[in-house]
Design a protein around this motif. Structure first.
Motif, PDB file in Angstrom:
ATOM      1  N   TRP A  38       0.849  -1.189   0.000  1.00  0.00           N
ATOM      2  CA  TRP A  38       0.000   0.000   0.000  1.00  0.00           C
ATOM      3  C   TRP A  38       0.888   1.244   0.000  1.00  0.00           C
ATOM      4  O   TRP A  38       1.715   1.427   0.881  1.00  0.00           O
ATOM      5  N   GLN A  39       0.688   2.082  -1.018  1.00  0.00           N
ATOM      6  CA  GLN A  39       1.503   3.282  -1.143  1.00  0.00           C
ATOM      7  C   GLN A  39       1.063   4.390  -0.188  1.00  0.00           C
ATOM      8  O   GLN A  39       1.859   5.233   0.196  1.00  0.00           O
ATOM      9  N   GLN A  40      -0.206   4.400   0.188  1.00  0.00           N
ATOM     10  CA  GLN A  40      -0.736   5.399   1.128  1.00  0.00           C
ATOM     11  C   GLN A  40      -1.418   4.669   2.295  1.00  0.00           C
ATOM     12  O   GLN A  40      -2.627   4.763   2.479  1.00  0.00           O
ATOM     13  N   TRP A  42      -1.609   5.169   5.428  1.00  0.00           N
ATOM     14  CA  TRP A  42      -2.285   5.952   6.471  1.00  0.00           C
ATOM     15  C   TRP A  42      -3.727   6.274   6.088  1.00  0.00           C
ATOM     16  O   TRP A  42      -4.581   6.507   6.962  1.00  0.00           O
ATOM     17  N   LEU A  43      -4.040   6.269   4.801  1.00  0.00           N
ATOM     18  CA  LEU A  43      -5.422   6.523   4.384  1.00  0.00           C
ATOM     19  C   LEU A  43      -6.345   5.361   4.734  1.00  0.00           C
ATOM     20  O   LEU A  43      -7.563   5.526   4.772  1.00  0.00           O
ATOM     21  N   LEU A  44      -5.758   4.193   5.004  1.00  0.00           N
ATOM     22  CA  LEU A  44      -6.581   3.039   5.386  1.00  0.00           C
ATOM     23  C   LEU A  44      -7.245   3.233   6.735  1.00  0.00           C
ATOM     24  O   LEU A  44      -8.144   2.457   7.100  1.00  0.00           O
ATOM     25  N   LEU A  45      -6.799   4.243   7.486  1.00  0.00           N
ATOM     26  CA  LEU A  45      -7.486   4.557   8.743  1.00  0.00           C
ATOM     27  C   LEU A  45      -8.931   4.962   8.501  1.00  0.00           C
ATOM     28  O   LEU A  45      -9.766   4.922   9.414  1.00  0.00           O
ATOM     29  N   GLY A  46      -9.235   5.324   7.269  1.00  0.00           N
ATOM     30  CA  GLY A  46     -10.620   5.658   6.928  1.00  0.00           C
ATOM     31  C   GLY A  46     -11.560   4.483   7.060  1.00  0.00           C
ATOM     32  O   GLY A  46     -12.785   4.668   7.112  1.00  0.00           O
ATOM     33  N   VAL A 103     -12.172   3.672   0.231  1.00  0.00           N
ATOM     34  CA  VAL A 103     -11.041   3.899   1.136  1.00  0.00           C
ATOM     35  C   VAL A 103      -9.869   3.001   0.750  1.00  0.00           C
ATOM     36  O   VAL A 103      -8.705   3.441   0.724  1.00  0.00           O
ATOM     37  N   MET A 106      -8.138   4.431  -2.203  1.00  0.00           N
ATOM     38  CA  MET A 106      -7.299   5.575  -1.877  1.00  0.00           C
ATOM     39  C   MET A 106      -5.981   5.155  -1.238  1.00  0.00           C
ATOM     40  O   MET A 106      -4.986   5.878  -1.308  1.00  0.00           O
ATOM     41  N   GLY A 107      -5.956   3.973  -0.614  1.00  0.00           N
ATOM     42  CA  GLY A 107      -4.705   3.465  -0.060  1.00  0.00           C
ATOM     43  C   GLY A 107      -3.702   3.079  -1.140  1.00  0.00           C
ATOM     44  O   GLY A 107      -2.543   2.843  -0.852  1.00  0.00           O
ATOM     45  N   ARG A 108      -4.135   3.036  -2.375  1.00  0.00           N
ATOM     46  CA  ARG A 108      -3.323   2.766  -3.569  1.00  0.00           C
ATOM     47  C   ARG A 108      -2.499   1.483  -3.424  1.00  0.00           C
ATOM     48  O   ARG A 108      -1.288   1.525  -3.223  1.00  0.00           O
TER      49      ARG A 108
END
Length: 381
Positions: A38-40, A42-46, A103, A106-108
């Motif tokens: 996962w490249q992002q 921290w967005l998985l906190l969503g 979500v 967005m975590g890519r």
């Protein structure tokens, strides 16, 4: 319907929708999801919002709807009942899974594809180029004899270094799977570039070489060969080659050419020597006249063809003598034509973004949620 039964049905519906939403991403790139990163992250906190959306869209919705008090509801109990009354919680479950899919997108997620193995023939080459003062001697050449037929300014006479640079750049440009390094030497030897396959950068470095960058008051052939051998010491190629381009005799340095040749032979590297010019007198640019035109003087520079032949023979290479640009170019390409080539695997790592595979089901679920709420499961009032 009891509350417990409703919760169980809502959970089952949510799991079924989640499973259906994940079918497409899994079938589309089954192996790619294994080991995906996962490249992002921290967005998985969503994803923490998903349970809130699920509860808000199912159970909290009842508390937000207006109510009408009636004296008795017994007449309504005998009224018709349809399947839509049992699907009222479906939009809430769909919305929760849609948010989860978006979500995750967005975590890519990124997958490293299986390395593409390319069996290419190649060798490791180090070119040792003489930058001593004798390389300023004129080496006249026809435009047609130069690689690429470059434009030569009027009244411009090319030096040995000018021609060597053009030939070396052409040599680099013709390679596809060979790792090439460059050593420059005068009174001492220096690494211009270790063996690399970055041909544009290497060609650019060669084009900027001049006689003023190092001390050219001597010709340290032994140091040049020793430095080239050191760059090939950790090479994993079966065929290793050193191309020595010089126009003079060894008269400087701390390593003798014979010892340096032994070092190269110990590594299994073949040394091919190319002697530019002979011991005859040549024109050398010696300032400019009153009109700004270059002035030339006749000079003689010592050469040692016997030494170059011994170096080549000791390592299993060939010795060449180039008296003009065409001979120099032919010598460089003949070196490769006479070499055995070794195969090495060029591992090319490629990456693939997986987020579109999650984005598509998420967008479809958002549209389905809006459609169900506006049409099939519309509530009144």
């Amino acid at each position: 319907m009891s509350t417990a039964k409703r919760v169980i049905l809502a959970v089952l519906a949510t799991l079924l929708i989640a499973g259906a939403a994940l079918v497409y991403p899994w079938l589309a790139r089954r192996e790619a999801w294994i080991g995906a990163t996962w490249q992002q992250p921290w967005l998985l906190l969503g994803l923490l919002v998903v349970p809130v959306v699920w509860y808000w869209g199912i159970f909290a919705q009842d508390a937000r709807k207006p109510r009408l008090r009636l004296g008795t509801v017994s007449p309504l109990l005998t009224g018709p009942r349809g399947i839509r009354s049992h699907l009222r919680d479906l939009p809430g479950a769909i919305r929760a899974i849609a948010v989860a899919m978006l979500v995750l997108a967005m975590g890519r997620p990124v997958s490293v594809l299986r390395d593409q193995q390319a069996d290419d023939k190649g060798i490791d080459i180090v070119v040792a180029l003489d930058l001593s003062g004798s390389m300023r001697a004129v080496l006249d050449a026809k435009q047609s004899d130069l690689p690429g037929a470059p434009r030569i300014p009027k009244n411009k006479r090319l030096t040995r270094l000018d021609v060597a640079k053009l030939v070396l750049q052409d040599f680099i440009g013709r390679r596809r799977t060979d790792r090439i390094g460059v050593i420059v030497f005068g009174k001492a030897a220096y690494v211009l570039s270790p063996p690399t396959m970055d041909y544009p950068l290497l060609s650019q470095l060669v084009s900027k070489m001049s006689l003023s960058v190092i001390d050219g008051s001597g010709t340290a052939i032994g140091d040049a060969l020793g430095t080239a051998a050191a760059r090939l010491r950790r090479s994993d190629a079966i065929s290793k080659v050193i191309i020595l381009i010089t126009d003079g005799d060894s008269n400087a340095g701390s390593i003798s050419p014979e010892y340096a040749a032994d070092l190269a032979a110990g590594l299994g590297a073949k040394v091919h020597t190319i002697q530019i010019g002979t011991a005859d007198e040549v024109d050398v640019e010696d300032g400019v006249d009153l009109f700004g035109q270059p002035r030339y003087a006749r000079q003689r520079f010592p050469v040692n063809p016997e030494l170059l032949r011994k170096i080549a023979q000791k390592t299993g290479g060939e010795a060449y003598v180039a008296t003009d640009a065409k001979a120099l170019s032919d010598s460089m390409h003949d070196v490769l034509d006479t070499l055995e080539k070794t195969r090495f695997e060029a591992s090319i790592a490629s990456f693939e973004d997986l987020f579109p595979l999650l984005l598509l089901p998420g967008a479809v679920l958002v549209g389905l949620d809006a459609l169900l709420r506006a049409w099939l499961l519309r509530r009144f009032p």
